[in-house]
Design an enzyme around this catalytic site. Structure first.
Site, mmCIF file in Angstrom:
data_model
loop_
_atom_site.group_PDB
_atom_site.id
_atom_site.type_symbol
_atom_site.label_atom_id
_atom_site.label_comp_id
_atom_site.label_asym_id
_atom_site.label_seq_id
_atom_site.Cartn_x
_atom_site.Cartn_y
_atom_site.Cartn_z
ATOM 1 N N SER A 1 -12.062 -10.102 -2.010
ATOM 2 C CA SER A 1 -10.958 -9.719 -1.130
ATOM 3 C C SER A 1 -11.507 -8.843 -0.013
ATOM 4 O O SER A 1 -12.453 -9.239 0.667
ATOM 5 C CB SER A 1 -9.853 -9.015 -1.932
ATOM 6 O OG SER A 1 -8.709 -8.809 -1.141
ATOM 7 N N HIS B 1 -9.468 -13.731 -0.348
ATOM 8 C CA HIS B 1 -8.166 -13.380 0.210
ATOM 9 C C HIS B 1 -8.268 -13.231 1.721
ATOM 10 O O HIS B 1 -9.051 -12.416 2.216
ATOM 11 C CB HIS B 1 -7.670 -12.056 -0.380
ATOM 12 C CG HIS B 1 -7.476 -12.092 -1.864
ATOM 13 N ND1 HIS B 1 -7.450 -10.956 -2.631
ATOM 14 C CD2 HIS B 1 -7.274 -13.124 -2.727
ATOM 15 C CE1 HIS B 1 -7.248 -11.279 -3.899
ATOM 16 N NE2 HIS B 1 -7.140 -12.597 -3.972
ATOM 17 N N ASP C 1 -6.646 -8.613 -8.836
ATOM 18 C CA ASP C 1 -6.777 -10.059 -8.939
ATOM 19 C C ASP C 1 -8.196 -10.435 -9.351
ATOM 20 O O ASP C 1 -9.166 -9.986 -8.749
ATOM 21 C CB ASP C 1 -6.434 -10.718 -7.595
ATOM 22 C CG ASP C 1 -6.394 -12.233 -7.696
ATOM 23 O OD1 ASP C 1 -6.089 -12.757 -8.784
ATOM 24 O OD2 ASP C 1 -6.652 -12.898 -6.669
#
Length: 319
Positions: free
Chosen positions: A133, A159, A254
Site C-alpha cells: 500500500s 492499493h 490488509d
C-alpha cells in the site's frame, strides 16, 4: 534550455505560470496537465527536465506513483504553493527551476538475461504473491527490478486509485525484465509473468488449476480495500508450500490475515521491516499476529523470494 511540464488542476494558476515561464528565455513549457494520470502520460511522452506541481496535486493519493516515475526516468520536480494574492508566493521559483537538472535514475536498469537463484533454475510449481500500500510503489520497483525474465509467476496487489492503474503497469514494466500485465481474468500464472492488481474494479484471486489462473471478481471491499491483499492471499492457501508471499509497507491491516492463512497452509511468508517501511502498518499487523515467518529489510526481499523458489536456494537458506 530547461523544458518544463506544468501539473496544476487550477487553470487560472496554470495560465499564470505559463505566462511567467514565457518571460524567461531559458525555460520552455512542453505541456500542461491537471491530474496524476495526465501528468504521468505527458511526463512519459515529453520527458521534461522539470515538472512544476501545484500543492493540491502533490497532496493527491496517487502522487506517490508520479514521484516514482520521476525518479526512474530522471525528472526533477518542484512543488508550487497555491497563490494567496496576485502573484505566486515563491518569488525565486523560476531561478530554482532554471538551476535544476535531471537526476540520475534511482533504480537499476533491468537485465533481460535469465538469472538463476541459488545456482539453479526456479522450480516450475512455485508462485510469488506480494501485497503493498502506501510506499509500496517504490518498494515494488526495487523488488521487480531484481526479477529476471524467467522469474517465478508473481501476483501483486497494490492499493492505488483506478485512474493510475495503467500508468503504474507501465512504470513497473520499465524496471522489470519480466512481463508485467494488468490483472484480468484467465491469465495463466506462468514463469516470467507478473500480474498486478492496482485500482482494478474487483478482487484478484487465483484458481486451483495447474497452472493457477487469475480471476478478477467484483464485490464489496475486503479489509477496507478493493482489490484486497487478503483476498489474493486467501485464494492461494490451497497451494500451500508452493507459495512464497511478502507483505510490504502500507497503512492498516490488509494482508495480515491472508498472510497468516498462507503460513498456516505451509507457505513461506515475509513481512517488510519497520526501518525500511514508509508506513509500518500492514507489516506490523502481520508480525504481531504471527503471520510472518521472516521479517526482512526491503533490499533483501527480492533475493529471498527468488531463492525460496529454487531447489538449491531453499536448501542454502535452511543451512
Amino acid at each position: 534550455m530547461t523544458r518544463i511540464l506544468l501539473a496544476c488542476p487550477d487553470p487560472v494558476l496554470a495560465a499564470r505560470l505559463a505566462r511567467e515561464a514565457a518571460t524567461h528565455p531559458g525555460i520552455s513549457v512542453v505541456g500542461r496537465s491537471s491530474d496524476p494520470s495526465s501528468t504521468y502520460i505527458l511526463a512519459e511522452r515529453e520527458a521534461p527536465d522539470v515538472v512544476l506541481v501545484a500543492r493540491d496535486l502533490a497532496d493527491h493519493p496517487d502522487f506517490e506513483g508520479l514521484v516514482s516515475l520521476f525518479r526512474v526516468v530522471g525528472i526533477a520536480w518542484v512543488e508550487v504553493p497555491l497563490p494567496s494574492g496576485p502573484q505566486v508566493e515563491e518569488t525565486d521559483l523560476w531561478s530554482r527551476v532554471a538551476a535544476l537538472r535531471p537526476q540520475r535514475p534511482a533504480f537499476p536498469a533491468r537485465s533481460a538475461a535469465p538469472v538463476e537463484a541459488g545456482g539453479s533454475r526456479f522450480r516450475q510449481d512455485r508462485l510469488i504473491l506480494i501485497g503493498a500500500s502506501t510506499g509500496g510503489i517504490d518498494a515494488l520497483l526495487t523488488i521487480l527490478s531484481a526479477f529476471p525474465a524467467d522469474c517465478p509467476p508473481t501476483a501483486i496487489v497494490q492499493h492505488t486509485g483506478a485512474a493510475f492503474s495503467d500508468s503504474l503497469i507501465r512504470l513497473f514494466s520499465r524496471c522489470s525484465a519480466a512481463r508485467v500485465v494488468a490483472a484480468e481474468g484467465g491469465i495463466a500464472m506462468l514463469p516470467g509473468t507478473v500480474v498486478v492488481a492496482a485500482g482494478c474494479p474487483g478482487h484478484l484471486r487465483l484458481t486451483g488449476d495447474t497452472p493457477p489462473r487469475t480471476e478478477v471478481t467484483p464485490g464489496p471491499a475486503i479489509s477496507g480495500h478493493l482489490p484486497s491483499v487478503d483476498a489474493l492471499f486467501e485464494s492461494a492457501t490451497g497451494l500451500g508450500r508452493k507459495v512464497v508471499a511478502a507483505l510490504l509497507t502500507g497503512m492498516g491491516r490488509d494482508g495480515a490475515r491472508g498472510l497468516l492463512a498462507l503460513r498456516r497452509a505451509g507457505a513461506h511468508t515475509i513481512a517488510q521491516d519497520a526501518e525500511t517501511s514508509v508506513i509500518y502498518g500492514m507489516p506490523r499487523a502481520a508480525v504481531e499476529s504471527g503471520a510472518a515467518a521472516a521479517v526482512l529489510p526491503l533490499p533483501r526481499i527480492a533475493a529471498d523470494l527468488l531463492a525460496r523458489c529454487s531447489e538449491r536456494g531453499i536448501e542454502a537458506l535452511r543451512r
